[in-house]
Motif scaffolding. Structure first.
Motif, PDB file in Angstrom:
ATOM      1  N   TYR A   1       0.857  -1.064  -0.077  1.00 25.20           N
ATOM      2  CA  TYR A   1      -0.023  -0.052  -0.128  1.00 25.20           C
ATOM      3  C   TYR A   1       0.939   1.183   0.091  1.00 25.20           C
ATOM      4  O   TYR A   1       0.640   2.312  -0.716  1.00 25.20           O
ATOM      5  N   GLN A   2       2.023   1.198   0.994  1.00 27.27           N
ATOM      6  CA  GLN A   2       2.650   2.310   0.906  1.00 27.27           C
ATOM      7  C   GLN A   2       3.431   2.616  -0.270  1.00 27.27           C
ATOM      8  O   GLN A   2       3.674   3.829  -0.746  1.00 27.27           O
TER       9      GLN A   2
ATOM     10  N   ARG B   1       0.999   3.944  -2.877  1.00 21.92           N
ATOM     11  CA  ARG B   1       0.983   5.569  -2.702  1.00 21.92           C
ATOM     12  C   ARG B   1       2.138   6.387  -2.834  1.00 21.92           C
ATOM     13  O   ARG B   1       1.673   7.575  -3.345  1.00 21.92           O
TER      14      ARG B   1
ATOM     15  N   ILE C   1       1.343   9.446  -5.108  1.00 21.25           N
ATOM     16  CA  ILE C   1       1.536  10.933  -4.481  1.00 21.25           C
ATOM     17  C   ILE C   1       2.692  11.745  -5.333  1.00 21.25           C
ATOM     18  O   ILE C   1       2.430  12.813  -5.451  1.00 21.25           O
TER      19      ILE C   1
ATOM     20  N   THR D   1      -0.996  14.541  -2.726  1.00 22.62           N
ATOM     21  CA  THR D   1      -1.841  13.997  -1.747  1.00 22.62           C
ATOM     22  C   THR D   1      -3.410  14.838  -1.796  1.00 22.62           C
ATOM     23  O   THR D   1      -3.505  15.954  -2.571  1.00 22.62           O
TER      24      THR D   1
ATOM     25  N   THR E   1      -6.439   5.320  -7.244  1.00 22.61           N
ATOM     26  CA  THR E   1      -5.735   6.478  -7.183  1.00 22.61           C
ATOM     27  C   THR E   1      -5.997   7.680  -6.268  1.00 22.61           C
ATOM     28  O   THR E   1      -5.592   8.090  -5.374  1.00 22.61           O
TER      29      THR E   1
ATOM     30  N   LEU F   1      -6.278   6.421  -2.683  1.00 19.99           N
ATOM     31  CA  LEU F   1      -5.023   6.379  -1.791  1.00 19.99           C
ATOM     32  C   LEU F   1      -4.522   7.983  -1.941  1.00 19.99           C
ATOM     33  O   LEU F   1      -3.724   8.161  -0.840  1.00 19.99           O
ATOM     34  N   GLN F   2      -4.746   8.874  -2.582  1.00 21.27           N
ATOM     35  CA  GLN F   2      -4.442  10.186  -2.346  1.00 21.27           C
ATOM     36  C   GLN F   2      -4.921  10.628  -1.033  1.00 21.27           C
ATOM     37  O   GLN F   2      -4.528  11.399  -0.306  1.00 21.27           O
TER      38      GLN F   2
END
Ligand code: HEM
Length: 512
Positions: free
Chosen positions: A333-334, A337, A341, A346, A474, A477-478
């Motif tokens: 996930y990170q 992300r 980003i 974000t 997207t 996750l933003q």
């Protein structure tokens, strides 16, 4: 007189049986010659005593437990990548061999069809449409649909943004709060598909009531009824030629509810003055295009319903599994992300820079995540065709499985993308693990990776689906720096009808 009639009847019966026997022997002889001339050997047998009844009982038990896919996939390491077995009144060849799937879908395309059973089984819900037809009927449906998926149409991010923002409005605002994403994804894909294909959205994300996956008490909603109908279709598929025995009132009621909503759209297409908003002339709207061709409401309903089925559940399942997996792999996930980003910034309030169609395509790791999810959980995990004439599969015959296999006319061949995508000899010993990085290592070439099918019947909505999924991931996750599994649910994990989706995606959210 009576005696003479009896004798005549017996003579006719004997003649008929003799004729059947002669036809049977002649066909068997012809088949043997055909098989020999192609060097075919029989595939390994999947044990099927008592007309395969025990197999059917085991399949039904697996369906109850919610692990049909594992149940079927487990046969392959034991019986080889291609085998033949029986369930009730039909035999089936099962395969996870890329060469064989390529033959069915592409090189020997003309030798296989969806088969009369699929048409008859699906007919009460889907009628005559792209998912039930072969030959000219299918070609015509596909030709009508193709302009809908031009680059100009599928890159319409503006339309998507509206629906995705509505979804975001239903996600938690407070840190650590829980939401089930799966029903939201069903609504998102239904809303966007109805706008895209029919010119006007059902706007289910705006409705205060949001429960498309249950089967509800009282009158079912469209989405609930659609799920119930599809559940029956898959149960009918599982009893093969006996599908007609499963036709309860609940199935008929669910079909009627689904038809009612679609008929509303058909009515609008036939009477555009009833539409709430005017549709831009630049837009190709599939339903309007076919309504210009014919005014037959049944034809219009069938065509529309088939494409709605394609557009809603597949992408909702993909999105559900992406988040199901991401929540269980926080480092992925990170990593994802960070890529998002650095490209778009974000967006704590659901804002941030809007991804464009082409910029989304540049996100390599996002593509890996999508591929890896579709590998582990292909939206259409099981599929099949029926031979329309004598033909062969290139592999699976003999003890070593390397010889061709004879496929007589009328023989059903089932292939499992779920099983194919988890083959350790193709994807490595960690084939069952979610590891998006493998897509940078050259896996999944050619016919080894088939989430969208291949050949002349390849999925028409692939680009549209990937854009919708990429855009939604997207935007979420933003907004959220972190997600966590919030499962208290202990039932079966997968909802398997014609497509597969997680039953629930219960997550805890933390905003950026
Ligand atoms: C993740 C999303 C999707 C996946 C994995 C997927 C996968 C597939 C697969 C496997 C088939 C073959 C079905 C069969 O042989 O019986 C198919 C066919 C099809 N798909 Fe998709 N699909 C997706 C999304 C969509 C969307 C969003 C649309 C349209 C809005 C769409 C439109 C179609 C159509 C029209 C066909 C029939 C093609 C034909 O028979 O000629 N799909 N899809």
């Amino acid at each position: 007189m009576e005696l003479a009639f009896k004798a005549l009847f017996l003579l006719a019966a004997a003649f008929y049986l003799l004729l059947r026997l002669a036809t049977y022997l002649l066909t068997a002889h012809k088949n043997r010659i055909f098989a020999k001339s192609h060097n075919c050997l029989p595939p390994r047998r999947f044990p099927s005593p008592f007309l395969g009844l025990p197999n059917w009982v085991r399949l039904m038990r697996a369906a109850k437990r919610g692990n049909v896919l594992e149940h079927i996939t487990d046969r392959y390491p034991t019986y080889g990548n291609t085998w033949k077995g029986r369930i009730l009144i039909g035999t089936s060849i099962g395969t996870v061999e890329p060469e064989n799937i390529k033959a069915i879908l592409a090189t020997n395309f003309k030798d296989f069809g969806l088969g009369p059973q699929r048409h008859a089984n699906f007919y009460p819900l889907l009628g005559d449409g792209i998912f039930t037809l072969d030959g000219p009927g299918w070609e015509h449906s596909r030709a009508n649909l193709r302009p809908q998926f031009s680059r100009e149409q599928v890159s319409d991010i503006e339309a998507l943004e509206v629906h995705v923002q509505r979804l975001m409005n239903r996600l938690p605002e407070g840190d650590g709060e829980v939401a089930d994403l799966q029903p939201l994804f069903y609504c998102l894909t239904l809303d966007s598909a109805t706008e895209f294909l029919l010119g006007e959205s059902v706007d289910s994300l705006l409705s205060p009531e949001l429960n498309p996956t249950g089967d509800g008490g009282g009158e079912m909603s469209f989405a609930q009824a659609f799920n119930v109908s599809q559940g029956y279709l898959i149960n009918r598929t599982r009893v093969r030629g006996l599908y007609w025995m499963i036709n309860p009132k609940r199935f008929r009621d669910a079909n009627a509810i689904v038809h009612r909503l679609v008929d509303r759209y058909v009515d609008m297409a036939l009477h555009p003055e009833k539409r709430a908003k005017k549709i831009s002339e630049k837009k190709y709207v599939f339903l309007d295009a076919i309504a210009a061709e014919t005014k037959d409401p049944k034809y219009l309903r069938d065509q529309t319903l088939n494409i709605l089925l394609a557009g809603r559940d597949t992408t909702a399942g993909l999105l559900g599994f992406i988040f199901w997996l991401l929540a269980r792999h926080p480092h992925i996930y990170q990593k994802l992300r960070e890529e998002i980003i650095s490209a778009f910034g974000t967006g704590r309030d659901g804002g941030g820079k809007r991804p464009s169609f082409s910029a989304l395509k540049d996100l390599t790791y996002l593509r890996y995540v999508l591929n890896e999810t579709l590998r582990l959980y292909p939206s259409v995990p099981l599929n099949g065709r029926t031979a329309v004439r004598n033909t062969i599969l290139p592999r699976g015959g003999g003890e070593d499985g390397l010889s061709p296999v004879f496929v007589p006319k009328g023989q059903r061949v089932d292939y499992s993308c779920y099983g194919l995508h988890r083959r350790k000899d193709l994807y490595g010993e960690d084939a069952d693990t979610f590891r998006p990085e493998r897509w940078g290592e050259g896996v999944g070439r050619g016919w080894e990776f088939l989430p969208f099918n291949g050949g002349p019947r390849i999925c028409l909505g692939q680009q549209y689906a990937l854009t919708e999924a990429s855009y939604t991931v997207t935007r979420i996750l933003q907004k959220y720096a972190r997600i966590e599994v919030a499962d208290t649910y202990t039932g079966p994990m997968m909802d398997l009808t014609l497509t597969v989706a997680p039953k629930k995606v219960l997550l805890r959210f933390w905003r950026a």
